[in-house]
Design a protein around this motif. Structure first.
Motif, PDB file in Angstrom:
ATOM      1  N   UNK A  12       0.819  -1.209   0.000  1.00  0.00           N
ATOM      2  CA  UNK A  12       0.000   0.000   0.000  1.00  0.00           C
ATOM      3  C   UNK A  12       0.856   1.264   0.000  1.00  0.00           C
ATOM      4  N   UNK A  13       1.995   1.216   0.678  1.00  0.00           N
ATOM      5  CA  UNK A  13       2.888   2.377   0.650  1.00  0.00           C
ATOM      6  C   UNK A  13       3.343   2.672  -0.776  1.00  0.00           C
ATOM      7  N   UNK A  14       3.647   1.615  -1.534  1.00  0.00           N
ATOM      8  CA  UNK A  14       4.047   1.810  -2.933  1.00  0.00           C
ATOM      9  C   UNK A  14       2.872   2.320  -3.758  1.00  0.00           C
ATOM     10  N   UNK A  39       4.835   8.034   3.012  1.00  0.00           N
ATOM     11  CA  UNK A  39       3.951   6.979   2.495  1.00  0.00           C
ATOM     12  C   UNK A  39       3.773   5.812   3.462  1.00  0.00           C
ATOM     13  N   UNK A  40       4.845   5.408   4.145  1.00  0.00           N
ATOM     14  CA  UNK A  40       4.704   4.302   5.101  1.00  0.00           C
ATOM     15  C   UNK A  40       3.768   4.689   6.238  1.00  0.00           C
ATOM     16  N   UNK A  41       3.874   5.918   6.711  1.00  0.00           N
ATOM     17  CA  UNK A  41       2.972   6.361   7.772  1.00  0.00           C
ATOM     18  C   UNK A  41       1.526   6.373   7.290  1.00  0.00           C
ATOM     19  N   UNK A  43       0.225   4.588   4.991  1.00  0.00           N
ATOM     20  CA  UNK A  43      -0.197   3.198   4.848  1.00  0.00           C
ATOM     21  C   UNK A  43      -0.565   2.604   6.196  1.00  0.00           C
ATOM     22  N   UNK A  44       0.299   2.796   7.182  1.00  0.00           N
ATOM     23  CA  UNK A  44       0.055   2.219   8.501  1.00  0.00           C
ATOM     24  C   UNK A  44      -1.198   2.826   9.141  1.00  0.00           C
ATOM     25  N   UNK A  45      -1.335   4.135   9.042  1.00  0.00           N
ATOM     26  CA  UNK A  45      -2.496   4.801   9.638  1.00  0.00           C
ATOM     27  C   UNK A  45      -3.802   4.304   9.039  1.00  0.00           C
ATOM     28  N   UNK A  46      -3.868   4.282   7.713  1.00  0.00           N
ATOM     29  CA  UNK A  46      -5.153   4.045   7.049  1.00  0.00           C
ATOM     30  C   UNK A  46      -5.462   2.576   6.798  1.00  0.00           C
ATOM     31  N   UNK A 216       8.345  -1.730  10.694  1.00  0.00           N
ATOM     32  CA  UNK A 216       8.544  -2.325  12.017  1.00  0.00           C
ATOM     33  C   UNK A 216       8.738  -1.248  13.075  1.00  0.00           C
ATOM     34  N   UNK A 217       9.475  -0.206  12.736  1.00  0.00           N
ATOM     35  CA  UNK A 217       9.697   0.871  13.701  1.00  0.00           C
ATOM     36  C   UNK A 217       8.436   1.706  13.899  1.00  0.00           C
ATOM     37  N   UNK A 218       7.661   1.869  12.845  1.00  0.00           N
ATOM     38  CA  UNK A 218       6.371   2.540  13.010  1.00  0.00           C
ATOM     39  C   UNK A 218       5.460   1.754  13.945  1.00  0.00           C
ATOM     40  N   UNK A 219       5.475   0.443  13.825  1.00  0.00           N
ATOM     41  CA  UNK A 219       4.660  -0.385  14.709  1.00  0.00           C
ATOM     42  C   UNK A 219       5.068  -0.173  16.169  1.00  0.00           C
TER      43      UNK A 219
END
Length: 281
Positions: A12-14, A39-41, A43-46, A216-219
């Motif tokens: 999803x980030x891509x 983008x990673x944030x 993706x993780x949020x939504x 992983x760090x966002x988690x």
């Protein structure tokens, strides 16, 4: 997070990055650099974190997100579209005169946008108001906001930080996209806000510093947010501006310009290759 879930979020980030390139190329304007770095944030949020429903975008009990760095609307729009708030195809109408997807988020026209933003420094003030409102009403609502490292040069940001600390807003999660670049050059050259982590701690925040392009760090950051009580949470994301598109990475001139036709083809080819690699069984 399982391997499958991590691959899903990375995919999803891509896809969010592809939407950013589609939109800014079609508009011949916009802000791809700081959108790509986040983008990673997004993706993780939504796609994992936030309690939201595209079929009921105004649910009064939903979590909220405020894009304080509102010029990075292409990233937010792409996340919302892929999450099902509106058609992905509409991303190509970005900034067109008759489009509801304008250069900065408008909560009155875009499904899923919780706050209209654009004037830098002001979004976080809206976010702390939402968090305090949820506390006052006794509602289990989390409020997330994303700022840029150039944006936090604005004094209003720190007034909002004081408010968050004063009212112990542990339902507030503040992300700072620390990619080191802003419109006029490097943040160090223009107006350094460092040490950002020490400033946040001095303002009463629980603080983490992470690689913001690492899921992983966002988690771990979200886990820390959920385990923090009695104080707001701040996460400084070290990111690469223009992440995912080789010629845009760490290039200050891609803060606010769109790719031409040739640059569009190169970017989309790179992103499609990344997506294909992630989706291989």
């Amino acid at each position: 997070m399982t391997i499958e879930e991590k691959r899903r979020l990375a995919s999803y980030a891509v896809k969010i990055r592809m939407g950013i390139i589609e939109g800014t190329h079609s508009a011949k304007a916009g802000h791809p650099g700081g959108s790509l770095s986040s983008a990673e944030l997004f993706s993780y949020l939504y796609f994992k974190e936030m309690r939201i429903n595209p079929e009921n975008p105004k649910d009064e009990n939903r979590d909220r997100f405020v894009l304080s760095k509102g010029h990075c609307a292409p990233g937010l729009y792409s996340a919302l579209a892929h999450r099902g708030f509106f058609p992905v195809e509409d991303l190509k109408t970005l900034r067109h005169i008759d489009s509801y997807l304008q250069g900065h988020p408008n909560m009155n026209t875009v499904p899923g946008v919780d706050m209209s933003t654009g004037s830098l420094g002001q979004g976080i003030s809206a976010a702390v108001g939402m968090a305090e409102g949820a506390k006052y009403l006794g509602k289990d609502i989390n409020v997330y906001t994303l700022l840029g490292d150039g944006e936090i040069e604005e004094g209003q940001v720190w007034e909002a930080m004081m408010f968050a600390n004063q009212y112990k807003l542990d339902n507030l999660c503040v992300f700072i996209d620390s990619n080191g670049l802003q419109i006029d050059g490097t943040c160090d050259e223009v107006m350094s806000a460092e040490p950002i982590d020490e400033k946040l701690r001095a303002f009463g925040f629980e603080v983490m510093v992470i690689d913001g392009n690492n899921l992983d760090e966002l988690e771990k950051a979200f886990e820390k947010f959920h385990s923090t009580s009695g104080k707001p949470f701040g996460c400084i994301m070290k990111t690469v501006k223009g992440k995912g598109v080789s010629y845009m990475e760490n290039a200050v001139d891609w803060h606010g310009k769109a790719p031409n036709d040739e640059e569009y083809e190169i970017a989309m080819a790179e992103l499609k290759a990344q997506l294909a690699e992630l989706e291989e069984v």
